[in-house]
Write a protein that holds these residues in place. Structure first.
Motif, mmCIF file in Angstrom:
data_model
loop_
_atom_site.group_PDB
_atom_site.id
_atom_site.type_symbol
_atom_site.label_atom_id
_atom_site.label_comp_id
_atom_site.label_asym_id
_atom_site.label_seq_id
_atom_site.Cartn_x
_atom_site.Cartn_y
_atom_site.Cartn_z
ATOM 1 N N UNK A 30 -2.954 3.909 4.014
ATOM 2 C CA UNK A 30 -2.622 2.520 3.696
ATOM 3 C C UNK A 30 -1.293 2.443 2.925
ATOM 4 N N UNK A 31 -1.140 3.321 1.925
ATOM 5 C CA UNK A 31 0.062 3.283 1.082
ATOM 6 C C UNK A 31 1.311 3.606 1.907
ATOM 7 N N UNK A 64 -9.921 8.878 0.178
ATOM 8 C CA UNK A 64 -8.574 9.157 -0.320
ATOM 9 C C UNK A 64 -7.569 9.216 0.834
ATOM 10 N N UNK A 65 -7.995 9.762 1.967
ATOM 11 C CA UNK A 65 -7.125 9.816 3.136
ATOM 12 C C UNK A 65 -6.798 8.398 3.611
ATOM 13 N N UNK A 124 -5.391 -4.742 -5.323
ATOM 14 C CA UNK A 124 -6.415 -5.630 -4.739
ATOM 15 C C UNK A 124 -6.609 -5.299 -3.260
ATOM 16 N N UNK A 125 -5.513 -5.059 -2.545
ATOM 17 C CA UNK A 125 -5.625 -4.737 -1.109
ATOM 18 C C UNK A 125 -6.301 -3.378 -0.903
ATOM 19 N N UNK A 126 -5.987 -2.414 -1.770
ATOM 20 C CA UNK A 126 -6.623 -1.089 -1.670
ATOM 21 C C UNK A 126 -8.126 -1.208 -1.932
ATOM 22 N N UNK A 127 -8.471 -2.001 -2.938
ATOM 23 C CA UNK A 127 -9.889 -2.159 -3.285
ATOM 24 C C UNK A 127 -10.657 -2.894 -2.187
ATOM 25 N N UNK A 183 7.169 1.706 0.416
ATOM 26 C CA UNK A 183 6.738 3.077 0.091
ATOM 27 C C UNK A 183 7.211 4.049 1.173
ATOM 28 N N UNK A 184 7.901 5.085 0.737
ATOM 29 C CA UNK A 184 8.419 6.085 1.667
ATOM 30 C C UNK A 184 7.386 7.177 1.925
ATOM 31 N N UNK A 185 6.776 7.704 0.847
ATOM 32 C CA UNK A 185 5.825 8.804 0.988
ATOM 33 C C UNK A 185 4.665 8.618 0.009
ATOM 34 N N UNK A 186 3.549 9.220 0.332
ATOM 35 C CA UNK A 186 2.404 9.227 -0.589
ATOM 36 C C UNK A 186 1.703 10.575 -0.475
ATOM 37 N N UNK A 187 1.209 11.063 -1.595
ATOM 38 C CA UNK A 187 0.499 12.344 -1.608
ATOM 39 C C UNK A 187 -0.748 12.235 -2.495
#
Ligand SMILES: [Zn+2]
Length: 555
Positions: free
Chosen positions: A435-436, A429-430, A386-389, A442-446
């Motif tokens: 955000x993530x 996407x960036x 929901x927060x991402x959207x 969350x440690x990492x996101x790719x």
């Protein structure tokens, strides 16, 4: 006199040398090629259970620990070590990037529906069942490589004496082990009877029908759970073993023999498959199959027995719970009983045993936090979606852009991404990735294509994510949580979806009486080394997509 003393001394030296040298000059015991191979897979049996419960393991698991080649540091090289990829490590010796089983299920990038690994809607997958409602079929069609069962059956020598069978309460682990040339039998959740699909049999064998007749009410009759040790014994005296505040079932399933188990809203079948009785029923089926196969003249057997009740209970109650601990004590006894049955029938020296697990488990985050490790957190996926959207809606005027979350990845709207064009799409996407990474758990996101190109070492936790990349079966944004944290679709209970020790480190034991000496191997090994090792012991070809070398300690 002098001469006499010298002779005596010489005799003493010869005697001493022969005593010292006997073990060296004696020929090693001749290895008997095993006629029967039994692979016990204890679903969700994290290595951490062993040091904790070892004083109370007195039967089958103990005898394998005492007599076998014991690997103290065996891991699944998976970032999301789930049941289907975990069983594929054990059966194909390969990685999801080769065998294709990226997760238990993945999301269609066309209509965003969930595709379960084992689901097969073609006639080949038809479930063998006389009655009951229609359900999707099942087959190994999504596995894109061969496995140990295939190689065992492919061998032309002794073909009419060979059989490879896999047994489980659930269809996805058993199909993962049977491959294409073995036979899979599982407990049908609709009928409570054992079944299979057209992928394995034209019709259910008569001996399975007879077994079902005898046990027709196994999953529906009143169910009791009596602990393996007296309920207040030291065997259960661990912190939080009776903490139900964060369990997905509000109360205990352990009723002793006073009253049947009832949990409001939970079906009799769901309760049964979480009870110690379910694994007992599975062992009874395995025994019936061995009797039948032996009667048919088949005495070269490869049996996978995947025991699901620990996993099913673990998701609800977590690994600290008295329920999970007690299932392990029951399994310890049931494994001993099955080994006794097999050893009596075929002779212990003719039987090769392996015991391992498909993955471990994350302790319930709230309980870990209560123990004092405060970074442990649960983030409910729909909240973060929901927060991402919200973010994408506000900045780019695109609604409902993030479609779903499955452990370790988010899927975005493929058409909206395409329509946005390269520059804007990259920006969205960036922003989501930034955000993530800013989230506390969350440690990492790719981005998927980003991690695919990064170079890592085989031991790096990041490499485990790459091991799980396969065609269109992953998401667009891949995340690595902090240790002991969960991003999950569930508000209670727990899961296994990280590359960390508690999720990837599992027991691994190999034992054949008279063939291998008891030893502990302390060097780090990988579970996908097991099929190559078993193939070597059995004198068959290793599964063809296994890039792993054999396990050490087995000559
Ligand atoms: Zn599992």
């Amino acid at each position: 006199m002098y001469k006499y003393s010298f002779a005596l001394l010489l005799c003493a030296v010869i005697a001493l040398v022969s005593v010292v040298c006997i073990p060296i000059i004696t020929q090693p015991a001749k290895k008997t090629p095993p006629h029967i191979t039994v692979v016990f897979i204890l679903d969700q049996f994290a290595y951490n259970y062993l040091p904790k419960l070892k004083p109370f393991l007195r039967y089958g698991i103990k005898s394998l620990l005492d007599k076998g080649v014991v690997y103290d540091d065996a891991h699944h090289p998976l970032a999301v070590p789930e049941t289907s990829p975990g069983h594929h490590s054990i059966s194909t010796g390969s990685l999801p990037t080769y065998h294709g089983v990226a997760y238990n299920s993945w999301t269609s990038l066309i209509d965003y529906t969930k595709i379960r690994y084992e689901t097969d809607l073609s006639p080949r997958g038809d479930i063998l069942r006389a009655t009951g409602e229609i359900q999707p079929g099942a087959s190994p069609h999504n596995t894109t490589v061969d496995g140990l069962s295939d190689q065992f059956m492919r061998l032309s020598r002794e073909q009419n004496r060979r059989a490879a069978y896999s047994f489980s309460l659930k269809m996805h682990p058993v199909i993962s082990c049977a491959n294409r040339l073995g036979k899979a039998l599982w407990l049908d959740s609709k009928t409570g009877l054992f079944t299979s699909s057209k992928a394995y049999f034209d019709k259910l064998p008569a001996w399975v029908e007879s077994f079902n007749k005898i046990h027709h009410d196994a999953t529906t009759k009143p169910l009791y759970w009596k602990t393996a040790y007296p309920p207040h014994s030291k065997a259960y005296a661990f912190p939080h073993s009776r903490n139900y505040s964060y369990a997905a079932y509000p109360t205990s399933m352990i009723t002793e023999d006073t009253k049947p188990i009832v949990i409001p809203g939970v079906s009799a079948h769901e309760l049964f498959v979480r009870s110690p009785q379910s694994s007992e029923l599975l062992f009874d089926l395995a025994k019936a199959s061995v009797n039948h196969l032996q009667h048919e003249g088949k005495d070269r057997l490869l049996l996978f027995i995947s025991l699901s009740n620990l996993d099913l209970c673990g998701h609800m109650y977590g690994p600290d719970s008295v329920e999970c601990i007690d299932i392990i004590y029951h399994l310890d006894k049931q494994i001993a009983d099955f080994m006794h049955f097999i050893n009596t029938k075929f002779g212990a020296k003719n039987v090769l045993y392996a015991l391992t697990a498909d993955h471990g488990v994350c302790p319930i985050p709230e309980i870990t936090a209560q123990k004092g490790y405060h970074p442990a957190k649960r983030i409910v996926a729909k909240k973060i979606i929901a927060e991402m959207n919200d973010l994408v809606e506000k900045k780019y005027r695109l609604s409902n852009f993030v479609k779903s979350y499955e452990p370790s990845f988010f899927i975005v709207d493929q058409q909206a991404l395409l329509a946005a064009g390269k520059e804007k799409g990259d920006q969205i996407m960036h922003d989501l990735k930034t955000f993530l990474i800013a989230q506390p758990a969350i440690k990492k996101a790719w981005l998927r294509q980003e991690i695919a190109q990064l170079p890592f070492q085989i031991d790096d936790l990041e490499q485990f994510y790459k091991n799980q990349l396969y065609k269109d079966r992953n998401g667009d944004l891949i995340i690595m949580t902090e240790p002991y944290s969960l991003i999950t679709n569930y508000e209670k209970g727990t899961s296994h979806s990280s590359p960390y020790e508690y999720d990837t480190h599992v027991p691994l034991i190999i034992h054949q009486e008279g063939a291998f000496k008891h030893t502990h191997i302390t060097e780090k090994v990988w579970i996908p080394q097991l099929p190559h090792t078993l193939a070597r012991i059995l004198g068959i070809v290793r599964p063809s997509a296994s890039p792993f070398k054999r396990l050490p300690g087995i000559v």
